[in-house]
Design an enzyme around this catalytic site. Sequence first.
Site, PDB file in Angstrom:
ATOM      1  N   ASN A   1      24.152 -30.973   7.774  1.00  0.00           N
ATOM      2  CA  ASN A   1      25.264 -30.232   8.028  1.00  0.00           C
ATOM      3  C   ASN A   1      25.126 -30.098   6.588  1.00  0.00           C
ATOM      4  O   ASN A   1      25.654 -30.680   5.523  1.00  0.00           O
ATOM      5  CB  ASN A   1      26.429 -31.735   8.304  1.00  0.00           C
TER       6      ASN A   1
ATOM      7  N   ARG B   1      24.765 -28.663  12.233  1.00  0.00           N
ATOM      8  CA  ARG B   1      25.916 -28.274  12.399  1.00  0.00           C
ATOM      9  C   ARG B   1      26.326 -27.062  12.084  1.00  0.00           C
ATOM     10  O   ARG B   1      25.955 -26.575  10.811  1.00  0.00           O
ATOM     11  CB  ARG B   1      26.913 -29.412  11.749  1.00  0.00           C
TER      12      ARG B   1
ATOM     13  N   HIS C   1      36.572 -29.442  15.306  1.00  0.00           N
ATOM     14  CA  HIS C   1      36.276 -30.879  15.486  1.00  0.00           C
ATOM     15  C   HIS C   1      35.686 -31.188  16.974  1.00  0.00           C
ATOM     16  O   HIS C   1      35.653 -32.208  17.584  1.00  0.00           O
ATOM     17  CB  HIS C   1      37.470 -31.889  15.500  1.00  0.00           C
TER      18      HIS C   1
ATOM     19  N   ARG D   1      46.505 -30.481   4.206  1.00  0.00           N
ATOM     20  CA  ARG D   1      46.790 -29.444   4.466  1.00  0.00           C
ATOM     21  C   ARG D   1      48.066 -29.084   5.432  1.00  0.00           C
ATOM     22  O   ARG D   1      48.706 -30.357   5.879  1.00  0.00           O
ATOM     23  CB  ARG D   1      45.854 -29.132   5.816  1.00  0.00           C
TER      24      ARG D   1
ATOM     25  N   GLU E   1      29.501 -37.832  15.001  1.00  0.00           N
ATOM     26  CA  GLU E   1      29.237 -36.363  15.354  1.00  0.00           C
ATOM     27  C   GLU E   1      27.776 -36.162  15.040  1.00  0.00           C
ATOM     28  O   GLU E   1      26.879 -35.459  15.653  1.00  0.00           O
ATOM     29  CB  GLU E   1      29.840 -35.522  14.022  1.00  0.00           C
TER      30      GLU E   1
END
Length: 397
Positions: A7, A91, A180, A241, A384
């Site tokens: 990743n 990823r 996601h 956010r 993940e």
Amino acid sequence: MKILVINAGSSSLKYQLMDPAKNEVFAKGVCERIGIDGLFTYKPTGREPIKGLKTDMPTHSEAMQTVLQYLTDPEIGVIADMKEIDAVGHRVVHGGEAFTASVLITEDVLAEIEACSPLAPLHNPANIIGIRTCQQMMPGVPMVAVFDTAFHQTMPPAAYTYALPYSYYTEDKVRRYGFHGTSHKYVAGRAAAMLGKPIESLKLISCHLGNGSSVTAVDGGKSVDTSMGFTPLAGVPMGTRSGDLDAGVLEYIMTRHNLDIHQMLKVLNHESGVFGISGLSSDFRDLEDAAEKGDPRAILAIGCFNYAVKKLIGAYAAAMGGLDAVIFTAGIGENGPAQRRDITAGLEFMGLKLDPERNQQRGKELVISTDDSPVKILLIPTDEELMIATDTAALLK
Ligand code: AMP
């Protein structure tokens, strides 16, 4: 089978070497501050970890070299030779509309990922560097790209279309993509296994609640709606956010505070969310402590977050015309009994009955609803890396 999961970010590279069939992790870690002052972390399973070792890593190339060097080290390595690595799973954040599933990486695929870079200018170029570096260091080893957006490509047009002039979609690719996806796909699969039912028969709502949060409706194993949008800024309020916002607010604040669009986006991405409301922290542990002491803005921040997630559960049950289970995952979803309690409170009319005692558990797969709850509430730690390794192994076959 040994799969290396990579990743790559702009200045970091996370890695994990594992066997997805046995869910066995041999080693994992991260290269941080690549191009700055280089910090290396290496955690071989069952042995002493090396944390934050200062290492010269001017580019991702040296970072990858360091990873391979440690993995194959005669003393502290976990494999004798690089050749033991069967494949690498990468990823990749944005696959646009080009990728609906994970793919074996070819030059054509790389060109297509590059074409998606304008949609994720901070992430895709870093992912491409990670892929190119691995290709150079490990020639001939199959590489697979696993996209954050791919799982959501099953959303119907009514769910992904923004009510803008249609040419912004056809010409400029502006639509809801969702993110996601790897996590939502993984926990949806685990939910089906936990419930002992085929995923095709289930209507699920997956709540990935962490520093970034998104909620997804999964009908018959397919994403049919999700809260993040064209970018990961949309949806519920997050750590820093804003989540969804009336676009009219932008012009109003920009004019009043003399901000340009870059300054405004910095506010929306880094100074908003529960941090912005509370003025305290983006971390729910800090907010919970402050809320316990009666801090009104910490209480409000947590309340706004829980309310937004609760509303989406109602909305997505309506979108799917039913609901079998709600899944909680990621940092807050896995570790926040108070959030799970407050999000599901009042949804008994929809069939959600949380078991207060089971809800005290953290970080392990568990049904946390009561035995007689018509809709199950599931606690499922996300993984993940395992999902990426599983997809990679499947494509090798
Ligand atoms: P993630 O992005 O999935 O790593 O989630 C990170 C967030 O999870 C943190 O910012 C915290 O808000 C939250 N979190 C992690 N551990 C706990 C905990 N024990 N209790 C409450 N929230 C937690």
